[in-house]
Scaffold this active site. Structure first.
Site, PDB file in Angstrom:
ATOM      1  N   ARG A 112     -10.180 -11.480   0.148  1.00 54.37           N
ATOM      2  CA  ARG A 112     -10.936 -12.474  -0.623  1.00 54.37           C
ATOM      3  C   ARG A 112     -10.209 -13.811  -0.636  1.00 54.37           C
ATOM      4  O   ARG A 112     -10.831 -14.860  -0.777  1.00 54.37           O
ATOM      5  CB  ARG A 112     -11.197 -11.940  -2.034  1.00 54.37           C
ATOM      6  N   LYS A 140       0.846  -1.184   0.000  1.00 56.01           N
ATOM      7  CA  LYS A 140       0.000   0.000   0.000  1.00 56.01           C
ATOM      8  C   LYS A 140       0.883   1.236   0.000  1.00 56.01           C
ATOM      9  O   LYS A 140       1.968   1.222   0.580  1.00 56.01           O
ATOM     10  CB  LYS A 140      -0.884   0.011   1.251  1.00 56.01           C
TER      11      LYS A 140
HETATM   12  N1  BES Z   1      -8.459  -4.057   3.543  1.00 52.11           N
HETATM   13  C1  BES Z   1      -8.464  -3.535   2.221  1.00 52.11           C
HETATM   14  C2  BES Z   1      -9.726  -2.745   1.909  1.00 52.11           C
HETATM   15  C3  BES Z   1      -9.913  -1.499   2.704  1.00 52.11           C
HETATM   16  C4  BES Z   1      -9.481  -0.297   2.203  1.00 52.11           C
HETATM   17  C5  BES Z   1     -10.572  -1.526   3.906  1.00 52.11           C
HETATM   18  C6  BES Z   1      -9.677   0.866   2.919  1.00 52.11           C
HETATM   19  C7  BES Z   1     -10.756  -0.366   4.627  1.00 52.11           C
HETATM   20  C8  BES Z   1     -10.325   0.829   4.127  1.00 52.11           C
HETATM   21  C9  BES Z   1      -8.364  -4.662   1.203  1.00 52.11           C
HETATM   22  O1  BES Z   1      -7.606  -5.750   1.599  1.00 52.11           O
HETATM   23  C10 BES Z   1      -7.713  -4.106  -0.011  1.00 52.11           C
HETATM   24  O2  BES Z   1      -6.554  -3.772   0.075  1.00 52.11           O
HETATM   25  N2  BES Z   1      -8.450  -4.018  -1.110  1.00 52.11           N
HETATM   26  C11 BES Z   1      -7.933  -3.514  -2.331  1.00 52.11           C
HETATM   27  C12 BES Z   1      -8.283  -4.495  -3.425  1.00 52.11           C
HETATM   28  C13 BES Z   1      -7.576  -4.255  -4.721  1.00 52.11           C
HETATM   29  C14 BES Z   1      -6.084  -4.522  -4.575  1.00 52.11           C
HETATM   30  C15 BES Z   1      -8.168  -5.170  -5.758  1.00 52.11           C
HETATM   31  C16 BES Z   1      -8.564  -2.161  -2.586  1.00 52.11           C
HETATM   32  O3  BES Z   1      -9.762  -1.995  -2.346  1.00 52.11           O
HETATM   33  O4  BES Z   1      -7.844  -1.253  -2.997  1.00 52.11           O
HETATM   34 MN    MN Z   2      -5.521  -5.464   1.166  1.00 48.79          MN
END
Ligand code: BES
Ligand code: MN
Ligand code: ZN
Length: 508
Positions: free
Chosen positions: A356, A280
């Site tokens: 997922r 991230k």
């Molecule tokens: N835990 C995150 C989603 C999330 C983002 C929760 C902000 C709470 C606040 C999840 O694991 C994630 O990183 N999702 C990605 C998916 C993408 C890489 C397909 C996202 O939503 O950016």
């Molecule tokens: Mn994630």
């Protein structure tokens, strides 16, 4: 917060403050508000006539009593228009009143049940609403600071009712409300606790201890157990971390599984989400709040607690896969392919689409409960759900109409809103992989992010009605709302408990 129910006239109750209420447009209050008004020589009516107390929803008016009644203060909380009044309005009014009472330094507060009289609500439900709202509004997240913060919260709530015939229903409702609010608070505590403390091991132990206290069956799968089950997709996420993964299985009424309907809840339990090698960005992606990426798991553990204490007449199973998404020489990498418990394979496009992955094997495990009538997963799954809905409603994904209707009814009853999102077959096209059965993300991931995630999960569900709730936009409140102070919300616990209650009462 201590809760007790007392029979009597609230104008005679000794407390730091008594809370009564007023509908919009009422010039001469009746009931408990009328009794307090009378004891104060008509002061509330005077304020109404002045225009200082109009009964607007959630608005509070503070009166000092100067010895006219035992309590030195009266708070009149507005209930809004009578025709709009419902349980949600009762919750909002109770929350606003308790917040105000706390802010002015009251510790022991007496209240009437909003909506129990002329409001026309079911008394038990109204009492539950007042207790839930008062407790949840007064919640403060755990701190590890060396100095106590001066507490601006009410410690003791007395629910006062004049009619002795109403007391048993109020006691039942208040009891339910307390169990549910305490369960929500348990989940909030877990979500707010930093990930160096709230590790998979810590959360699994908290679940085990709670299970022992309330009489739930509890089993915790270790890494070896998961290996033996072939949960390689889940384990791939755990590989980068030194913290061992855990898989919590809680069961209520396990011994009656054959005769009762089975409902399974599954919750994403990523104790910290760095994104893994698909790291991230520092801001605003990987923030300290990523410790709440286990809210789904915390919600499920909390809902099972409530199911046990409320003696829900169903076989309820809670599954909480727990791990940490980190980087190391052993961590999973984009392009890796893993075969999970169902035998299906998946290709890693993004190690940040880890939720997922752990759910894929948890949903596969749910298939072991052969007579599961419903499997519902909760997950802080995508940033995209926030873009779609904002912090107003969680995303609901299901192709089962009956399950959708049940969930929407529970959402309506609790105010934990859900909004149905599409599950078009076309989304599946976008996650077809050249190297495996499916891939865990589209590239680029910017568009369609919410529904492709649900479609990915659906691929691993087999033989049961299923729904997925994306709670990423609801799990942490940036701004306080009634019942949800800033921070961890444990959104979904009240919804799940209501869902179980309705199912228990109405049957399949
Ligand atoms: N835990 C995150 C989603 C999330 C983002 C929760 C902000 C709470 C606040 C999840 O694991 C994630 O990183 N999702 C990605 C998916 C993408 C890489 C397909 C996202 O939503 O950016
Ligand atoms: Mn994630
Ligand atoms: Zn995540």
């Amino acid at each position: 917060m201590d809760i007790s129910v007392e029979q009597g006239g609230i104008q005679q109750t000794a407390a730091d403050c008594v809370i009564v209420n007023l509908f919009e447009g009422v010039r001469k209050p009746a009931g408990a508000t009328g009794a307090v008004d009378k004891a104060l020589g008509g002061r509330i009516q005077e304020l109404i006539a002045l225009g200082d107390c109009q009964g607007e929803m959630g608005k509070t008016t503070l009166l000092h009593t100067f010895g006219a009644i035992p309590a030195p203060r009266v708070l009149v909380v507005g209930l809004g228009a009578r025709e709009d009044f419902d349980l949600q309005a009762a919750r909002n009014a109770a929350a606003r009143a308790i917040k105000k009472a706390g802010e002015i330094g009251c510790k022991r507060v007496a209240t009437i049940v909003h909506g129990g009289g002329i409001g026309g609500l079911d008394l038990e439900d109204a009492a539950q609403a007042v207790v839930e709202a008062s407790m949840l509004e007064s919640y403060r997240m755990p701190r590890q600071a060396s100095e106590e913060e001066p507490s601006k919260r009410v410690d003791e709530l007395l629910i006062v009712e004049f009619n002795p015939d109403h007391i048993p229903a109020i006691e039942r409702g208040a009891g339910r409300g307390r169990i549910i609010a305490e369960s929500v608070m348990m989940a909030r505590d877990l979500a707010a606790t930093p990930s160096n403390i709230a590790t998979p091991t810590f959360i699994a132990e908290a679940a085990r201890q709670m299970a022992n206290e309330v009489g739930l069956h509890c089993r915790i799968l270790e890494r070896e157990d998961m290996e033996a089950l072939g949960m390689n997709i889940l384990l791939a996420v755990a590989k980068g971390s030194d913290e061992p993964p855990k898989f919590v299985i809680l069961e209520h009424n396990r011994e009656r599984a054959d005769e009762l309907d089975t409902v399974v809840f599954v919750g994403k339990g990523v104790t910290f989400d760095t994104g893994g090698y698909s790291l991230k960005v520092a801001n605003p992606g990987m923030v300290w709040k990523m410790k709440y990426d286990m809210t789904g798991a915390a919600d499920v553990i909390a809902a099972l607690r409530a199911a046990a204490l409320l003696d829900t007449p169903l076989h309820v199973v809670g599954l909480a896969p727990l791990c940490e998404n980190m980087i190391s020489g052993r961590a999973q990498k984009p392009g890796d392919v893993y075969r999970g418990m169902t035998g299906k394979t998946m290709e890693v496009i993004s190690t940040d689409a880890e939720g997922r992955m752990i759910l894929a094997d948890a949903l596969a495990y749910a298939g072991q409960y052969e007579n599961a009538r419903a499997v519902i997963d909760l997950a802080t799954l995508t940033g995209a759900i926030s873009i779609a809905l904002g912090p107003k409603a969680a995303g609901l994904f299901t192709e089962d109409e009956a399950l959708r209707d049940r969930l929407l009814a529970a959402a309506e009853a609790t105010g934990e809103r859900l909004w149905p999102m599409p599950m078009y077959e076309e989304y599946m096209e976008d996650i077809k992989s050249d190297f495996a059965d499916v891939k865990n993300s589209t590239s680029p991931a910017k568009y369609q992010g919410v529904s492709t995630s649900a479609k990915f999960l659906q691929h691993f569900t087999e033989g049961y009605p299923w729904a997925h709730l994306d709670i990423a936009n609801m799990a942490w409140a940036q701004k306080a709302r009634p019942l949800y102070p800033k921070g961890a919300t444990a959104f979904g616990v009240r919804l799940l408990v209501q869902f179980l209650r309705d199912w228990g009462e109405q049957g399949a």
